[in-house]
Design an enzyme around this catalytic site. Structure first.
Site, PDB file in Angstrom:
ATOM      1  N   LYS A  87      28.378 110.264  29.732  1.00 19.19           N
ATOM      2  CA  LYS A  87      29.305 109.197  30.118  1.00 19.19           C
ATOM      3  C   LYS A  87      28.566 107.897  30.442  1.00 19.19           C
ATOM      4  CE  LYS A  87      32.085 107.566  33.904  1.00 19.19           C
ATOM      5  NZ  LYS A  87      32.254 107.631  35.347  1.00 19.19           N
ATOM      6  N   ASN A  88      27.510 107.982  31.264  1.00 19.91           N
ATOM      7  CA  ASN A  88      26.847 106.767  31.726  1.00 19.91           C
ATOM      8  C   ASN A  88      26.093 106.056  30.608  1.00 19.91           C
ATOM      9  OD1 ASN A  88      27.844 107.133  34.287  1.00 19.91           O
ATOM     10  ND2 ASN A  88      26.027 108.164  35.061  1.00 19.91           N
ATOM     11  N   ASP A  95      24.159 111.346  41.389  1.00 19.70           N
ATOM     12  CA  ASP A  95      25.383 111.958  40.875  1.00 19.70           C
ATOM     13  C   ASP A  95      25.374 113.479  40.976  1.00 19.70           C
ATOM     14  OD1 ASP A  95      26.600 109.593  40.316  1.00 19.70           O
ATOM     15  OD2 ASP A  95      26.168 109.595  38.175  1.00 19.70           O
ATOM     16  N   MET A 116      22.172 106.342  48.527  1.00 19.81           N
ATOM     17  CA  MET A 116      22.732 105.207  47.798  1.00 19.81           C
ATOM     18  C   MET A 116      24.146 104.827  48.235  1.00 19.81           C
ATOM     19  SD  MET A 116      22.639 104.601  43.691  1.00 19.81           S
ATOM     20  CE  MET A 116      20.866 104.853  43.683  1.00 19.81           C
ATOM     21  N   ASP A 163      35.058 104.927  41.349  1.00 22.80           N
ATOM     22  CA  ASP A 163      35.008 105.876  42.455  1.00 22.80           C
ATOM     23  C   ASP A 163      35.043 105.184  43.805  1.00 22.80           C
ATOM     24  OD1 ASP A 163      34.823 108.166  40.922  1.00 22.80           O
ATOM     25  OD2 ASP A 163      32.660 107.999  40.700  1.00 22.80           O
ATOM     26  N   ARG A 175      35.057 100.792  36.365  1.00 21.08           N
ATOM     27  CA  ARG A 175      33.773 100.315  36.861  1.00 21.08           C
ATOM     28  C   ARG A 175      32.863  99.831  35.725  1.00 21.08           C
ATOM     29  NH1 ARG A 175      31.406  98.244  41.285  1.00 21.08           N
ATOM     30  NH2 ARG A 175      29.189  98.225  40.918  1.00 21.08           N
TER      31      ARG A 175
END
Length: 436
Positions: free
Chosen positions: A22-23, A321, A343, A121, A97
């Site tokens: 996905k990223n 993640d 983070m 998120d 995002r």
């Protein structure tokens, strides 16, 4: 709003293939705006966030051809930049995002880029300063409308290369700056750049389109600007977060699972981090084999006997993640673990749902939690819960699959944002999960 009903405590068995990352896809899809020529991308995951971005590109005027379920060809030869100033775009861009990464390519090629404050998120504050400071360093003028939270950067005479030191190694910030700099005049150096495999993939793709980027894989990138880019074909890596999720699922349910085609060389410290929790994983070619953990798994302590601490860090450190997955897996380990989420200040708040299920977790503050493992001597109890974000959602799903009884997970759209047809794929290896 959909729900999952999960009958827990069932051993799973079989093979599962991770979706495309996905990223990486979010970055790669935005890069198609840098050229008027055709770009074909393969292994695109069929998930909500990616489909939203593809729709956004289509509304911008990008021609889109679907070649297969995971393959598309894009051609941005007639982009409607005026769409960026419409109310429709403010609604559309604000729901995703990853939409922030259209700004760099649009600024580089068309001299302007706008974006509403992106959604995504609810895991705490996520800065955009790195992106816009990078654009300003390249010569763009920045403006921000506080009334409707609308950002804009403009460089009608083009961008100019420069040296910059990023204030944080932001993955999306680095990607955005790199995409802007490839068409800038002269040389740009980016120090403290993110160096995740997905960012490396973006740089390799841009180089195949005619860009001149060196230092790929390091935290110092050098970009010699070019006048234009051409088309290419690119394949997205398997999703390392999903791979880590399946490792956690196998351990928690004491199942024998093979994860296919994982691209081992791009997993970094992920396999060894799970091994620190006592989880056995074997490399078989490019697959990961996880045997059924009949005797459970025992947490390794530090060399001096101190409690194991697992913390997130920029690549090649452990990805934030996967901390939610590690936390859930630790609830049934033999031993204690300190989870330190540096983070995001809201990402550990889902632990109250695990405590309701019987997990022994002490939340020290918004960033740290101590997990005292049950060693499978006390099974988690089924409950009804709601998914607050993608990664917490999959963690709760793993907990439910290991729990005694039938659990209900609400707000599963959050899980669908990051995981492709997850209920179907879990049923294929024996899970009792129903989407209602």
């Amino acid at each position: 709003m959909g729900i999952f009903k999960i009958e827990g405590g069932i051993r799973l068995k079989g093979e599962i293939t991770p979706q495309g990352a996905k990223n990486e896809a979010l970055q790669i899809l935005c890069a198609v705006l840098l050229t008027p020529e055709k770009v074909t991308i393969n292994n695109i995951p069929d998930i909500i966030d990616i489909n939203k971005l593809i729709t956004l590109l289509g509304n911008l005027g990008v021609k889109i051809q679907k070649n297969a379920s995971d393959s598309y060809t894009f051609q941005a030869d007639d982009v409607n930049v005026q769409y960026l100033e419409t109310e429709a775009f403010k609604q559309e861009g604000g729901s995703l995002r990853g939409s922030i990464m259209i700004v760099g390519p649009l600024l580089a090629r068309f001299g302007r880029g706008y974006i509403p404050k992106p959604g995504g998120d609810k895991i705490g504050r996520r800065r955009l300063d790195t992106h816009f400071e990078g654009f300003i360093n390249l010569g763009a003028k920045f403006r921000y409308n506080r009334e409707d939270h609308f950002y804009g950067v403009e460089a009608p005479k083009g961008l100019t290369g420069t040296d910059m030191l990023l204030d944080e190694a932001s993955v999306t910030g680095t990607a955005n700056i790199v995409m802007a700099a490839v068409l800038a005049k002269g040389k740009t150096t980016v120090y403290n750049a993110a160096c995740e495999p997905y960012l490396q993939q973006l740089c390799k793709m841009l180089n195949s389109m005619g860009a001149n980027i060196t230092g790929v894989g390091s935290n110092l990138l050098t970009i010699e600007g070019v006048k234009s880019l051409g088309g290419c074909e690119h394949r997205i890596l398997p999703d390392m977060i999903e791979i880590g999720s399946w490792i956690g699922l196998a351990a928690m349910t004491r199942s024998e699972i093979t994860i296919k085609d994982v691209s081992w060389d791009n997993l970094g410290v992920i396999p060894n981090t799970f091994r620190k929790l006592g989880i056995t994983l074997e490399r078989r070619g490019d697959d990961i084999y996880i045997p059924a953990h009949e005797e459970g798994y025992e947490v390794k302590t530090d060399i001096d006997g101190s409690i194991l601490t697992i913390a997130d860090a920029p690549w090649p450190g452990f990805t934030p993640d996967l901390l939610s997955i590690v936390l859930v897996v630790a609830t049934q380990a033999r031993g204690d673990v300190l989870i330190h989420q540096k983070m995001f200040e809201s990402r550990l708040f889902f632990v109250d749902k695990l405590i309701d299920m019987g997990a022994k977790i002490m939340l020290c503050d918004p960033h740290r939690a101590v997990v005292m493992g049950h060693d499978f001597k006390s099974q988690l109890k089924a409950t009804t819960m709601s998914s607050p974000d993608i990664r917490a959602g999959i963690s709760l799903l793993i907990a439910a699959l290991s729990a005694k009884g039938t659990s209900t997970i609400q707000n599963i759209e959050q899980i669908d944002r990051g995981y492709e047809r997850i209920d179907e794929r879990l049923r294929a290896i024996g899970a009792n999960i129903i989407r209602a």
